[in-house]
Design an enzyme around this catalytic site. Structure first.
Site, mmCIF file in Angstrom:
data_model
loop_
_atom_site.group_PDB
_atom_site.id
_atom_site.type_symbol
_atom_site.label_atom_id
_atom_site.label_comp_id
_atom_site.label_asym_id
_atom_site.label_seq_id
_atom_site.Cartn_x
_atom_site.Cartn_y
_atom_site.Cartn_z
ATOM 1 N N PHE A 101 23.085 60.113 40.512
ATOM 2 C CA PHE A 101 22.421 61.235 41.188
ATOM 3 C C PHE A 101 23.403 62.911 40.687
ATOM 4 C CE2 PHE A 101 18.321 61.165 43.224
ATOM 5 C CZ PHE A 101 17.959 60.025 42.892
ATOM 6 N N CYS B 43 8.969 63.744 48.727
ATOM 7 C CA CYS B 43 9.936 63.656 49.481
ATOM 8 C C CYS B 43 11.101 64.823 49.617
ATOM 9 C CB CYS B 43 11.111 62.293 49.393
ATOM 10 S SG CYS B 43 9.772 60.913 49.397
HETATM 11 C C1 UDX Z 1 13.293 60.122 46.417
HETATM 12 C C2 UDX Z 1 14.521 59.429 46.696
HETATM 13 O O1 UDX Z 1 14.815 58.632 45.917
HETATM 14 C C3 UDX Z 1 13.552 58.156 48.086
HETATM 15 O O2 UDX Z 1 14.996 57.364 47.859
HETATM 16 C C4 UDX Z 1 13.133 59.379 49.112
HETATM 17 O O3 UDX Z 1 12.020 57.857 49.739
HETATM 18 C C5 UDX Z 1 11.947 59.686 48.153
HETATM 19 O O4 UDX Z 1 12.634 60.809 47.624
HETATM 20 P P1 UDX Z 1 11.535 60.174 43.994
HETATM 21 O O5 UDX Z 1 11.074 61.291 44.632
HETATM 22 O O6 UDX Z 1 10.613 59.416 43.370
HETATM 23 O O7 UDX Z 1 12.503 59.275 45.409
HETATM 24 O O8 UDX Z 1 12.726 60.728 43.183
HETATM 25 P P2 UDX Z 1 14.259 60.173 42.723
HETATM 26 O O9 UDX Z 1 14.527 59.319 41.361
HETATM 27 O O10 UDX Z 1 15.044 59.932 43.758
HETATM 28 O O11 UDX Z 1 14.377 61.842 42.490
HETATM 29 C C6 UDX Z 1 14.176 63.084 43.466
HETATM 30 C C7 UDX Z 1 14.220 64.209 42.054
HETATM 31 O O12 UDX Z 1 15.449 64.719 41.618
HETATM 32 C C8 UDX Z 1 13.129 64.469 40.779
HETATM 33 O O13 UDX Z 1 12.878 65.585 40.732
HETATM 34 C C9 UDX Z 1 14.682 64.333 39.735
HETATM 35 O O14 UDX Z 1 14.388 64.357 38.396
HETATM 36 C C10 UDX Z 1 15.763 64.700 40.636
HETATM 37 N N1 UDX Z 1 16.995 64.058 40.337
HETATM 38 C C11 UDX Z 1 17.970 63.153 40.618
HETATM 39 C C12 UDX Z 1 17.959 65.212 39.408
HETATM 40 O O15 UDX Z 1 18.192 66.418 39.524
HETATM 41 N N2 UDX Z 1 19.078 64.506 38.829
HETATM 42 C C13 UDX Z 1 19.362 62.923 39.711
HETATM 43 O O16 UDX Z 1 20.467 63.025 38.860
HETATM 44 C C14 UDX Z 1 18.579 62.836 39.713
#
Ligand code: UDX
Length: 445
Positions: free
Chosen positions: A247, A258
């Site tokens: 992340f 979420c």
């Molecule tokens: C998230 C959580 O990971 C999960 O544990 C929870 O139950 C629900 O929310 P999700 O929404 O499916 O899951 O996606 P995730 O892969 O976590 O990404 C969330 C958002 O963050 C996306 O828009 C992604 O593009 C963004 N993101 C993620 C970043 O901008 N940078 C990162 O390093 C990681």
């Protein structure tokens, strides 16, 4: 393998079907109940209401162990009842628990002890309220356990079957033990705790992940000002074992079903208790601003955006899903349209419909970028890794790529003849683009 039990699931949505399918995979009998008749009929016909990798296979493989029903009484003879309904935000930003309460209204009366398990993300204190309500209704033979899900879209089946941890918050030890036994066969640390702490673990984990994203996005913005590369910075930072590499991908902000709703719910939960959660408020604000920074980048290169053709490449909130809930592409498209730009949008699976009114949907990347003044990478789809070709360059009115996900290699993209700007990376000199006039220096005397 866990000893086989019978599990009832309220809600045939994304969480409910992943939970039901995976428990069946672990050897349990599963009955999934939903209030929507067409959804239950579709499931009987083997159709899923959304796309989730590996889930169709899991449901098919365990078909003999999963039943779908509209009737909550079918769940009377189960060992555990999982609540997997949606908790969308209300107007005030609090979580709307009306779906949870109506599932509880439908609880069947059982002869023997059952455990009610909350999978849905709920405010801290919900377990206590539910317990009081159940006692008020004389449902004293029903235990209560908070067992939050940590599933990410696109990897939900894998996340369920290979969890980092299983969190179980119970009022009574025997109920916690019963739920823990359902996960037998999975190798993961189990966090047995009280109900309020389990509820908070889910909200805090999400908030922490969002904090990391907003943090690296702000570092990216500073990198742009001082000439550092955030991709390199994140690599160096992430190797610190106290921080870890996850992340830390800078981009155009988080979206999805979420993060935005859960961060708001936690902020409101704190506010309702009289606490101003400053850091979380900043995390949310940074994310809103981050989505808009692409517009400023476009203005920097193109001047006024009125009449400019902008291709938005990728619309889903992240790759691997067709989900557009709270997707940064929506904010971006409406900001660009408000600036008078022509927006052409492409995504391999997401279909925005009314959500992106005013934008023209393109069938292919080639269509989207033809005659465009700029192409913006909004979602990190693999298909876009090969964007910087001569063909694309020749077909664009101006060869400008704004890479909102740092998907492309800056040097290679520039070598292919594009002006390139990522997020938090040193920008190119843009020789081929019009220069902004420098202010005239006043000669005194
Ligand atoms: C998230 C959580 O990971 C999960 O544990 C929870 O139950 C629900 O929310 P999700 O929404 O499916 O899951 O996606 P995730 O892969 O976590 O990404 C969330 C958002 O963050 C996306 O828009 C992604 O593009 C963004 N993101 C993620 C970043 O901008 N940078 C990162 O390093 C990681």
């Amino acid at each position: 393998m866990a000893e086989s039990r019978t599990i009832g699931v309220f809600g045939a949505g994304w969480v409910g079907l992943v939970t039901g399918g995976c428990f069946a995979e672990l050897g349990h009998e599963v009955i999934v109940r939903d209030v929507m008749q067409d959804r239950i009929e579709a499931l009987h016909a083997g159709q899923l209401p959304f796309h989730e990798a590996n889930l169709p296979e899991v449901l098919e493989r365990n078909r003999d162990r999963i039943r779908y029903t509209l009737d909550p009484h079918d769940l009377a003879d189960t060992d555990a009842l999982f609540i997997c309904v949606q908790t969308p935000p209300t107007y005030s930003g609090d979580a709307d628990l009306s779906f949870v309460w109506s599932a509880l209204d439908d609880l069947p009366r059982a002869e023997r002890r059952q455990v009610l398990v909350m999978k849905s993300t709920v405010p801290v204190g919900t377990g206590e309220k539910v317990r009081a309500a159940l006692e008020g209704r004389g449902l004293t033979n029903l235990g209560y356990v908070s067992n939050p899900e940590f599933l990410a879209e696109g990897s939900a089946v894998r996340d369920f079957l290979n969890p980092d941890r299983i969190v179980i918050g119970a009022f009574a030890d025997e109920d916690g033990a019963a739920v823990e036994a359902l996960y037998g066969g999975l190798e993961a640390p189990v966090v047995r705790t009280d109900v309020a702490s389990a509820e908070m673990i889910k909200l805090a984990a999400n908030a922490f992940l969002m904090t990391r994203i907003s943090f690296i996005n702000e570092i990216a913005n500073v990198c742009e000002a001082v000439g550092a590369d955030v991709v390199e910075v994140a690599r160096g930072v992430g190797l610190d074992h106290r921080l870890g590499p996850h992340f830390l991908r800078a981009g155009i902000g988080y979206g999805g079903s979420c993060f935005p709703k859960d961060s708001l719910a936690l902020k409101q939960l704190a506010s309702n208790s009289g606490y101003h959660f400053q850091l979380l408020a900043a995390v949310i604000e940074v994310n809103e601003l981050q989505k808009r920074r692409v517009v400023q980048k476009l203005q920097k290169h193109l001047g006024k955006l009125r009449g400019k053709k902008i291709a938005l490449l990728g619309l889903a909130f992240k790759a691997g899903t067709d989900d557009m809930r709270e997707a940064p592409s929506l904010v971006l498209a409406s900001r660009l349209l408000a600036e008078g730009a022509e927006v052409r949008a492409w995504d391999p699976v997401a279909r925005p419909g009314e959500l992106m009114k005013g934008a023209v949907l393109s069938d292919s990347v080639a269509d989207a970028v033809r005659d465009a003044d700029a192409a913006v990478i909004v979602t990190e789809w693999d298909e876009l890794r090969g964007l910087a070709t001569q063909e694309v360059r020749d077909s664009m009115a101006r060869p400008l790529i704004i890479d909102g996900r740092n998907l492309l290699d800056p040097a290679e993209t520039r070598a292919a003849g594009f002006a390139y700007e990522g997020i938090g990376r040193p920008s190119s000199p843009f020789e081929s683009l019009p220069e902004t006039a420098e202010p005239e220096t006043k000669v005194s005397g």
